[in-house]
Write an enzyme that holds these catalytic residues in place. Sequence first.
Site, PDB file in Angstrom:
ATOM      1  N   CYS A 130       0.843  -1.186   0.000  1.00 22.57           N
ATOM      2  CA  CYS A 130       0.000   0.000   0.000  1.00 22.57           C
ATOM      3  C   CYS A 130       0.877   1.235   0.000  1.00 22.57           C
ATOM      4  CB  CYS A 130      -0.974   0.007   1.166  1.00 22.57           C
ATOM      5  SG  CYS A 130      -0.534  -1.031   2.534  1.00 22.57           S
ATOM      6  N   GLY A 268      -9.388 -15.334  -3.719  1.00 19.79           N
ATOM      7  CA  GLY A 268      -9.970 -14.006  -3.728  1.00 19.79           C
ATOM      8  C   GLY A 268     -11.105 -13.877  -4.727  1.00 19.79           C
TER       9      GLY A 268
HETATM   10  C1  LIG Z   1     -11.892  -6.448  -4.299  1.00 17.82           C
HETATM   11  C2  LIG Z   1     -10.554  -6.822  -3.763  1.00 17.82           C
HETATM   12  C3  LIG Z   1     -10.124  -6.315  -2.548  1.00 17.82           C
HETATM   13  C4  LIG Z   1      -8.876  -6.643  -2.035  1.00 17.82           C
HETATM   14  N1  LIG Z   1      -8.478  -6.143  -0.824  1.00 17.82           N
HETATM   15  C5  LIG Z   1      -7.279  -6.502  -0.307  1.00 17.82           C
HETATM   16  C6  LIG Z   1      -6.882  -6.065   0.975  1.00 17.82           C
HETATM   17  O1  LIG Z   1      -7.607  -5.368   1.680  1.00 17.82           O
HETATM   18  N2  LIG Z   1      -5.662  -6.449   1.432  1.00 17.82           N
HETATM   19  C7  LIG Z   1      -4.817  -7.239   0.711  1.00 17.82           C
HETATM   20  O2  LIG Z   1      -3.731  -7.563   1.173  1.00 17.82           O
HETATM   21  N3  LIG Z   1      -5.183  -7.694  -0.506  1.00 17.82           N
HETATM   22  C8  LIG Z   1      -6.389  -7.333  -1.033  1.00 17.82           C
HETATM   23  N4  LIG Z   1      -6.762  -7.825  -2.273  1.00 17.82           N
HETATM   24  C9  LIG Z   1      -5.856  -8.725  -2.981  1.00 17.82           C
HETATM   25  C10 LIG Z   1      -6.237 -10.195  -2.742  1.00 17.82           C
HETATM   26  O3  LIG Z   1      -6.133 -10.535  -1.386  1.00 17.82           O
HETATM   27  C11 LIG Z   1      -5.364 -11.131  -3.575  1.00 17.82           C
HETATM   28  O4  LIG Z   1      -4.026 -10.983  -3.194  1.00 17.82           O
HETATM   29  C12 LIG Z   1      -5.457 -10.868  -5.056  1.00 17.82           C
HETATM   30  O5  LIG Z   1      -6.753 -10.468  -5.424  1.00 17.82           O
HETATM   31  C13 LIG Z   1      -5.058 -12.081  -5.904  1.00 17.82           C
HETATM   32  O6  LIG Z   1      -5.883 -13.180  -5.649  1.00 17.82           O
HETATM   33  P1  LIG Z   1      -7.178 -13.555  -6.549  1.00 17.82           P
HETATM   34  O7  LIG Z   1      -6.746 -13.522  -7.973  1.00 17.82           O
HETATM   35  O8  LIG Z   1      -7.605 -14.888  -6.054  1.00 17.82           O
HETATM   36  O9  LIG Z   1      -8.208 -12.485  -6.289  1.00 17.82           O
HETATM   37  C14 LIG Z   1      -8.023  -7.490  -2.777  1.00 17.82           C
HETATM   38  C15 LIG Z   1      -8.456  -8.013  -3.994  1.00 17.82           C
HETATM   39  C16 LIG Z   1      -9.693  -7.680  -4.498  1.00 17.82           C
HETATM   40  C17 LIG Z   1     -10.113  -8.263  -5.819  1.00 17.82           C
END
Ligand SMILES: Cc1cc2nc3c(=O)[nH]c(=O)nc-3n(C[C@H](O)[C@H](O)[C@H](O)COP(=O)(O)O)c2cc1C
Lengths: 311, 311, 285, 285
Positions: A130, A268
């Site tokens: 972040c 996710g």
């Molecule tokens: C809508 C959304 C919100 C997310 N919020 C966070 C968060 O608050 N903190 C974090 O570390 N990652 C956050 N991520 C990242 C996910 O935890 C993950 O690392 C990323 O989406 C890859 O996994 P996926 O392809 O299964 O979604 C967010 C992802 C999405 C799509």
Amino acid sequence: MFNFKTNLGEAQFDNPIFTASGCAGSGRELSQFFELSELGAVVTKSIMLKPRSGRATPRMAETPSGMLNSIGLQGPGIDLFLEKDIPWLRDQGANIVVSIAGESVEDYAVLARKMRAVSGISALEVNISCPNVENRGQVFACHPQTARAAIEAVRRNIGGELPIIAKLTPDVTSIAAIAEEVVAAGADALALINTVLGMVIDTNTMRPKLAGKTGGLSGPAIRPIAVRAIYQVHEAMPHVKILGMGGVASGRDAFELILAGASAVSIGTATFGDPSAVIRIKNELQAELIAHGFDSLREAVGYAHRSEGNL
Amino acid sequence: MFNFKTNLGEAQFDNPIFTASGCAGSGRELSQFFELSELGAVVTKSIMLKPRSGRATPRMAETPSGMLNSIGLQGPGIDLFLEKDIPWLRDQGANIVVSIAGESVEDYAVLARKMRAVSGISALEVNISCPNVENRGQVFACHPQTARAAIEAVRRNIGGELPIIAKLTPDVTSIAAIAEEVVAAGADALALINTVLGMVIDTNTMRPKLAGKTGGLSGPAIRPIAVRAIYQVHEAMPHVKILGMGGVASGRDAFELILAGASAVSIGTATFGDPSAVIRIKNELQAELIAHGFDSLREAVGYAHRSEGNL
Amino acid sequence: MMGINKNATQMMAEIVSNKRVGAYNHIVFAVGDIASHAKPGNFVAIAVGGPNSAMVLRRAFAIYRTFDKGSNGGLLEIVVAPHGAGSTWLTNQLPGFKVDLIAPLGTAFGIPTEPVRALLVGGGYGSAPLFGLSEVLKNRGCRVDMVLGASTAMKIYAPLDGKRSVNSLTTVTEDGTTGITGKVTDVLADIIETNQIDIIYSCGPMGMLEAINVIAERLGVVHQCAIEEAMACGIGVCMTCVLPIRGEDGVVRMLRSCIDGPVVDGDSVIWGAKRVIPEGTWGAH
Amino acid sequence: MMGINKNATQMMAEIVSNKRVGAYNHIVFAVGDIASHAKPGNFVAIAVGGPNSAMVLRRAFAIYRTFDKGSNGGLLEIVVAPHGAGSTWLTNQLPGFKVDLIAPLGTAFGIPTEPVRALLVGGGYGSAPLFGLSEVLKNRGCRVDMVLGASTAMKIYAPLDGKRSVNSLTTVTEDGTTGITGKVTDVLADIIETNQIDIIYSCGPMGMLEAINVIAERLGVVHQCAIEEAMACGIGVCMTCVLPIRGEDGVVRMLRSCIDGPVVDGDSVIWGAKRVIPEGTWGAH
Ligand SMILES: Cc1cc2nc3c(=O)[nH]c(=O)nc-3n(C[C@H](O)[C@H](O)[C@H](O)COP(=O)(O)O)c2cc1C
Ligand SMILES: Cc1cc2nc3c(=O)[nH]c(=O)nc-3n(C[C@H](O)[C@H](O)[C@H](O)COP(=O)(O)OP(=O)(O)OC[C@H]3O[C@@H](n4cnc5c(N)ncnc54)[C@H](O)[C@@H]3O)c2cc1C
Ligand SMILES: Cc1cc2nc3c(=O)[nH]c(=O)nc-3n(C[C@H](O)[C@H](O)[C@H](O)COP(=O)(O)OP(=O)(O)OC[C@H]3O[C@@H](n4cnc5c(N)ncnc54)[C@H](O)[C@@H]3O)c2cc1C
Ligand SMILES: Cc1cc2nc3c(=O)[nH]c(=O)nc-3n(C[C@H](O)[C@H](O)[C@H](O)COP(=O)(O)O)c2cc1C
Ligand code: FES
Ligand code: FES
């Protein structure tokens, strides 16, 4: 009996399928579809010091086999979170991993101190992907020094108890270099990968579709990037446990990340398309592992790295 | 009359749709499906000093909305290429952009000298997203110093004539920083983006699917990454022309890259699914631009950057 | 913050019928028990594109109406405008095909306990949930007037039995191809005053809802509207679908339109907040 | 290096029929003129998954046979094993559906000018192109023997009229569910010697082709085989489908199996080169 147990640092889990931070609400919304205690762990959305509105809308855009989001870490702040969400999750019998995020090194230190006294938590996921307000909004995990500083701050303040999982961004020249830095700074395990920076332009309005212009790309589209990052980091530091994530939508996909070197896998975006994806994936993964002749999850971790001689 | 003309540095093109390097064979294979002279330009596969076998097979894996490749720059070497391919392309009336790739700074210098005398070429695309054998196989475009060195070598040896388009990898912490470096070193324009480093593990064999283990991810999956990279670089250096690419499969997609800041657009993976994709995309793009009220392509370049006041 | 609609269920639902009506497709699904739980204002979330689809997110559609015939016979109907890739795919599926569907989701229109005079205002396919609402209101002894607007006649969705369920129906089109020429908001004040309207229920594009709210506030009429914000999950876990809403405590929060909406009080919405966080929103900085 | 098959054409081809046969689907397309240009050994490349598919690459299938009935009536047939997502999608498409198809692609089996004794060896769906080949050979006055092998009976593709077109047919299965129990290579030497075979044509998994080549070399029989390497484009522009082949000049080059193949001389292939570049290959370093 098949052994599905896994660990990240000292933290033990019954099975390796977790929710991904920010993709499971407060847990309540998903508990309508299954018991949270069936998961390896619930990883909470990244929580910050203060309440936070997040970014303006539109906050999302669908992309080929993926999506962009720019939520901007909307949330109630750590105090309300510890008061309302954690006790509820504990009551569900869920294994809890709390994700924290800061805007400054000091934020991470304070968050860690606040977490110190909290019981019923298995591990802390430290989201350092972040923007750092003290450094022109540059992402902590993009630079070795800031990545190290954030993790050190957590390490110093958390006490000896809680394992720290540092969550890294793939948007760097060498993710293995950042990984080495945060492990040196005291991370017990690594979460790989956060979203990939992307943008969609709405060709009707002819402007960036998201109010925040750029957003994080997630979903199956980024799975090859996640597999590569996990493979590279596991190769560089085979002893460091990895919580893998990025585009996992089936047991086959989870198995792929495990072969690359992940000891557990977070889900996710798949949950957005299918609320009970985590349970389906957990079952499919177990079936895959058994079908490939593994007696335990642990044997499969990093199996793709074995030397060609073992072909 | 709609004006579809564009330029990259001093090089002029009748329209902005090009083939992408390494995705159009020698040109002969596509000429079966349309006239090469209908394209803005044919960008040749990256040519190296010596003949090159490329990597072992398997060299590709399909991924969600994309593919991985690890061709490893198979090719006949510059001499045979100049003798056989260039005259043939010239005979077709094609506008030619030659892509070169080296394993050392010296390679780039020699390739540039060899190109110097060649007539009928519009521009040189310098692929610096390849491993530098002198620096532990690290990719030139991953580090400011090596990126600069490669482009300087070309600039010094090419003479004043041929515009240089530096092709960058998105696998860096800051693509804008690399872009500034190569422009300072003498690049007239930029090609964004090369493939994203990825990996697929075959869950049957439980090993990396590609013989070369990692490969380059291309296709619609990476389009949001390409749009972001083009937008960031155009924002940092609005005067530098960009040849955009990455996941373009329709006129709408090409329009998206142009709004982000591309003055021309290369089509790679889409040609594998549809041999005449380039012609279809060219026609669709022109229709999009006209439907949005543009009198010329140039007006649309970077249009997504206009201030909110112009809403 | 509310939880997810407690009756929400995920199922494979067979398409029973799919017919073109004007610019829209009227699609009927066999949904068993779900039909008995859905209320006017609720929506469904449908997975689009089939296996190996490049579209990873569900699409939301307002429930047009349901027929509760028990677990084997429950039907759920929606009205779809073929717009982009997902909705177009859905309108192309044939009867017999099964889609992955979650319903009922979101909040419902609040039904007054007393008989009141209600005005239902719909824009485009936004009319769909209003016919079911009208039936409920009529059963409670309410008077129901309806105004439907669209750019052109083909985009007015007003089936015959729907028309019959209201006391009056006014149609308005921008190109004048049917009814009054203009916008729905051109005729509202008149109808509200003539028919002494107590409450407005609306559904349609955000711009229209906002314009209706201005009139409702000016004339002191209660206004409930069904908002539409891009949703990734529809079940409250992604936080993409938020908009700024003032709570009873006076605090503005970014609330999820899939859980705290789609039906909200018109005067609780901070209108015009697209692309900006309104000042004073909880956690804004 | 050859150019692309000069008759290759891209078209939307309607599925005329799609029937399950054992473990495979036999699919017939209306292809007009293309039928008259295809030769045994050529292949088609078909786009899979429909619009919004996450699968961006075509799939290659050997042409089983064609019927040339002029531009309106030309038919092209393939035999598909539902394996992964793409082939499974194709086997699920119904007659009337149109697919995007490019054909004919690649090299064809070389046809001897004199009547010879030919042995055709197919593994699994690899038998498909051999029946068309057998007809051509018979018309040239050749004697044609055929050996088909698979793991199990369901995976032997040998339609009745195909069986009739050969002088002898031997089937071999690993599990013994039909014919001889074992591998095709167990029976080859015998047949070659008994029938005084001049040339072997083969199509099937790479391991089988390699084993056949060992036997062909040992017994001094000419061997042409149709190889199968993962292809991204099928038209020669991507360089993914290469394998090391020794040219007439003695130099080994990484040649494209979509253009210089799929039919190649068995003894020109550097076998066993999966995952490595054989030493001495042109440009290897
Ligand atoms: C809508 C959304 C919100 C997310 N919020 C966070 C968060 O608050 N903190 C974090 O570390 N990652 C956050 N991520 C990242 C996910 O935890 C993950 O690392 C990323 O989406 C890859 O996994 P996926 O392809 O299964 O979604 C967010 C992802 C999405 C799509
Ligand atoms: C609560 C709610 C109720 C709805 N009811 C209906 C209805 O009854 N009938 C109907 O035809 N449509 C309705 N929509 C819009 C519908 O969900 C789709 O968004 C719309 O059909 C466009 O999707 P697409 O796949 O065709 O377009 P695409 O351009 O492929 O969509 C891409 C993405 O953008 C989102 N998106 C695009 N347009 C909209 C929009 N207007 N609102 C929200 N998200 C959007 C999509 O959901 C998708 O995630 C409703 C939306 C919401 C949120
Ligand atoms: C010249 C040639 C002829 C062929 N003829 C036939 C035929 O007659 N009948 C038939 O059923 N299949 C045939 N195949 C295999 C076919 O093209 C598909 O690869 C196979 O059906 C698997 O695709 P999928 O989408 O089901 O699997 P997926 O696993 O989804 O495929 C993923 C990717 O890997 C590639 N791939 C996977 N398996 C193979 C394979 N065995 N060979 C080459 N590429 C592969 C696919 O092309 C695709 O790009 C042929 C392949 C080639 C190259
Ligand atoms: C098979 C293949 C071969 C490629 N070869 C080269 C190459 O030789 N030189 C180069 O600069 N880029 C090469 N690229 C990258 C493309 O030119 C392009 O930058 C990238 O694929 C993104 O565009 P796309 O998504 O339209 O394919 C290759 C890509 C593919 C898929
Ligand atoms: S759509 Fe995901 S929270 Fe509302
Ligand atoms: S498949 Fe692309 S070159 Fe052969």
